[in-house]
Design a protein around this motif. Structure first.
Motif, PDB file in Angstrom:
ATOM      1  N   LEU A 196       0.536  -0.885   0.393  1.00 22.33           N
ATOM      2  CA  LEU A 196      -0.471   0.295  -0.232  1.00 22.33           C
ATOM      3  C   LEU A 196       0.779   0.809   0.060  1.00 22.33           C
ATOM      4  CD1 LEU A 196      -3.301  -1.075   1.903  1.00 22.33           C
ATOM      5  CD2 LEU A 196      -2.940  -0.787  -0.086  1.00 22.33           C
ATOM      6  N   ILE A 197       2.055   1.229   1.233  1.00 21.11           N
ATOM      7  CA  ILE A 197       2.717   2.213   0.887  1.00 21.11           C
ATOM      8  C   ILE A 197       2.970   2.397  -0.798  1.00 21.11           C
ATOM      9  CG2 ILE A 197       5.131   3.609   1.584  1.00 21.11           C
ATOM     10  CD1 ILE A 197       4.411   1.997   4.013  1.00 21.11           C
ATOM     11  N   LEU A 198       3.627   1.470  -1.409  1.00 21.85           N
ATOM     12  CA  LEU A 198       4.550   1.612  -2.638  1.00 21.85           C
ATOM     13  C   LEU A 198       3.727   2.358  -3.947  1.00 21.85           C
ATOM     14  CD1 LEU A 198       6.832  -1.587  -3.239  1.00 21.85           C
ATOM     15  CD2 LEU A 198       7.318   1.378  -2.628  1.00 21.85           C
ATOM     16  N   TRP A 199       1.593   1.730  -2.951  1.00 23.57           N
ATOM     17  CA  TRP A 199       1.375   2.341  -4.055  1.00 23.57           C
ATOM     18  C   TRP A 199       0.466   3.738  -4.069  1.00 23.57           C
ATOM     19  CZ3 TRP A 199      -0.763  -0.275  -8.121  1.00 23.57           C
ATOM     20  CH2 TRP A 199      -1.689   0.018  -8.996  1.00 23.57           C
ATOM     21  N   ILE A 200       0.627   4.033  -2.961  1.00 27.39           N
ATOM     22  CA  ILE A 200       0.556   5.057  -2.539  1.00 27.39           C
ATOM     23  C   ILE A 200       1.727   5.817  -3.376  1.00 27.39           C
ATOM     24  CG2 ILE A 200       0.416   6.741  -0.993  1.00 27.39           C
ATOM     25  CD1 ILE A 200      -1.032   5.161   1.469  1.00 27.39           C
ATOM     26  N   VAL A 201       2.844   5.980  -2.895  1.00 25.04           N
ATOM     27  CA  VAL A 201       4.092   6.691  -3.685  1.00 25.04           C
ATOM     28  C   VAL A 201       3.398   6.553  -5.238  1.00 25.04           C
ATOM     29  CG1 VAL A 201       6.636   6.651  -4.741  1.00 25.04           C
ATOM     30  CG2 VAL A 201       5.657   6.116  -2.198  1.00 25.04           C
ATOM     31  N   TYR A 202       3.040   5.337  -5.327  1.00 21.01           N
ATOM     32  CA  TYR A 202       3.006   5.595  -6.941  1.00 21.01           C
ATOM     33  C   TYR A 202       1.602   6.851  -7.946  1.00 21.01           C
ATOM     34  CZ  TYR A 202       1.009   3.330 -11.798  1.00 21.01           C
ATOM     35  OH  TYR A 202       1.095   3.179 -12.761  1.00 21.01           O
ATOM     36  N   ALA A 203       0.546   6.617  -6.935  1.00 20.46           N
ATOM     37  CA  ALA A 203      -0.106   7.516  -7.110  1.00 20.46           C
ATOM     38  C   ALA A 203       0.118   8.864  -6.935  1.00 20.46           C
ATOM     39  CB  ALA A 203      -1.361   6.835  -6.625  1.00 20.46           C
ATOM     40  N   LEU A 204       1.160   8.824  -5.910  1.00 17.75           N
ATOM     41  CA  LEU A 204       1.278  10.074  -5.916  1.00 17.75           C
ATOM     42  C   LEU A 204       2.187  10.897  -7.178  1.00 17.75           C
ATOM     43  CD1 LEU A 204       2.353  10.149  -2.315  1.00 17.75           C
ATOM     44  CD2 LEU A 204      -0.139  11.662  -3.764  1.00 17.75           C
ATOM     45  N   LEU A 205       2.794   9.998  -8.086  1.00 17.02           N
ATOM     46  CA  LEU A 205       3.889  10.305  -8.840  1.00 17.02           C
ATOM     47  C   LEU A 205       3.059  10.470 -10.197  1.00 17.02           C
ATOM     48  CD1 LEU A 205       7.248   7.655  -8.076  1.00 17.02           C
ATOM     49  CD2 LEU A 205       7.224  10.188  -7.901  1.00 17.02           C
ATOM     50  N   ILE A 206       1.860   9.955 -10.157  1.00 13.84           N
ATOM     51  CA  ILE A 206       1.679   9.742 -11.208  1.00 13.84           C
ATOM     52  C   ILE A 206       0.344  11.444 -11.477  1.00 13.84           C
ATOM     53  CG2 ILE A 206       1.576   7.619 -12.245  1.00 13.84           C
ATOM     54  CD1 ILE A 206      -1.065   6.803 -11.741  1.00 13.84           C
ATOM     55  N   ASP A 207       0.291  11.659 -10.273  1.00 10.88           N
ATOM     56  CA  ASP A 207      -0.461  12.810 -10.063  1.00 10.88           C
ATOM     57  C   ASP A 207      -2.156  12.072  -9.598  1.00 10.88           C
ATOM     58  OD1 ASP A 207       0.657  15.218  -9.317  1.00 10.88           O
ATOM     59  OD2 ASP A 207       0.949  15.867 -11.076  1.00 10.88           O
ATOM     60  N   ASN A 208      -2.799  11.222  -8.863  1.00 13.56           N
ATOM     61  CA  ASN A 208      -3.693  10.673  -9.213  1.00 13.56           C
ATOM     62  C   ASN A 208      -3.875  10.370  -8.037  1.00 13.56           C
ATOM     63  OD1 ASN A 208      -6.247   9.261  -8.959  1.00 13.56           O
ATOM     64  ND2 ASN A 208      -5.700   7.914 -10.587  1.00 13.56           N
ATOM     65  N   GLY A 209      -4.856  11.584  -7.283  1.00 15.72           N
ATOM     66  CA  GLY A 209      -5.455  11.652  -5.523  1.00 15.72           C
ATOM     67  C   GLY A 209      -6.042  11.376  -4.979  1.00 15.72           C
ATOM     68  N   PRO A 210      -7.095  11.261  -6.451  1.00 20.41           N
ATOM     69  CA  PRO A 210      -8.456  10.200  -5.591  1.00 20.41           C
ATOM     70  C   PRO A 210      -7.330   8.717  -5.247  1.00 20.41           C
ATOM     71  CG  PRO A 210      -8.857  11.518  -7.662  1.00 20.41           C
ATOM     72  CD  PRO A 210      -8.105  11.355  -7.160  1.00 20.41           C
ATOM     73  N   VAL A 211      -6.767   8.406  -6.337  1.00 26.26           N
ATOM     74  CA  VAL A 211      -6.455   6.567  -5.379  1.00 26.26           C
ATOM     75  C   VAL A 211      -5.561   6.955  -4.207  1.00 26.26           C
ATOM     76  CG1 VAL A 211      -4.898   5.088  -6.489  1.00 26.26           C
ATOM     77  CG2 VAL A 211      -6.559   6.075  -7.819  1.00 26.26           C
ATOM     78  N   ALA A 212      -5.126   7.868  -4.576  1.00 28.55           N
ATOM     79  CA  ALA A 212      -4.123   8.428  -3.238  1.00 28.55           C
ATOM     80  C   ALA A 212      -4.630   8.011  -1.639  1.00 28.55           C
ATOM     81  CB  ALA A 212      -2.746   9.188  -3.260  1.00 28.55           C
TER      82      ALA A 212
END
Lengths: 84, 84
Positions: free
Chosen positions: A47-63
């Motif tokens: 989940l931590i890696l997934w949140i980092v990924y979501a932030l890197l691709i600028d997907n706020g809702p998923v983060a």
């Protein structure tokens, strides 16, 4: 937002929210013997890696959604370690 | 595939694979009392919708990955219902 995206977000919300009944149950019963500690350790890291990924691709809702998941999973992991 | 996508897939694989130790543990111990049945019912429904979404947006790897997750989650749900 397209209808197809709504389906994706709805599925994501269900998946994250499914952690809630487990959190409540473990909290109430103070019994976590049958839970796998590795399940939650690997899950929290994922989940931590997934949140980092979501932030890197600028997907706020998923983060945000996975941030809520991370909080719930961390609580379950804490209860698992505390109550064994 | 970009490095950033590799991070996303790696996180997804960890999240799905985290179900494996729980499946093995529940299978071996035949004890699932501490697992929340609602956690796995909602999770299975969420995964099915997520797979439908992945197929609709033509994302094969995500569909396959969550298909594996669905199989593992369904086994855990079966063990939960069987052993209570």
């Amino acid at each position: 937002m397209e209808q197809i995206d709504i389906l994706g977000y709805f599925a994501g919300v269900l998946i994250v929210m499914s952690l809630l009944p487990q959190t409540v149950k473990s909290w109430r019963t103070k019994s976590t013997r049958d839970l796998s500690v590795w399940r939650y350790i690997i899950y929290v890291v994922g989940l931590i890696l997934w949140i980092v990924y979501a932030l890197l691709i600028d997907n706020g809702p998923v983060a945000i959604m996975n941030g809520i998941g991370l909080i719930l999973a961390t609580i379950i992991l804490y209860l698992k370690i505390k109550y064994k």
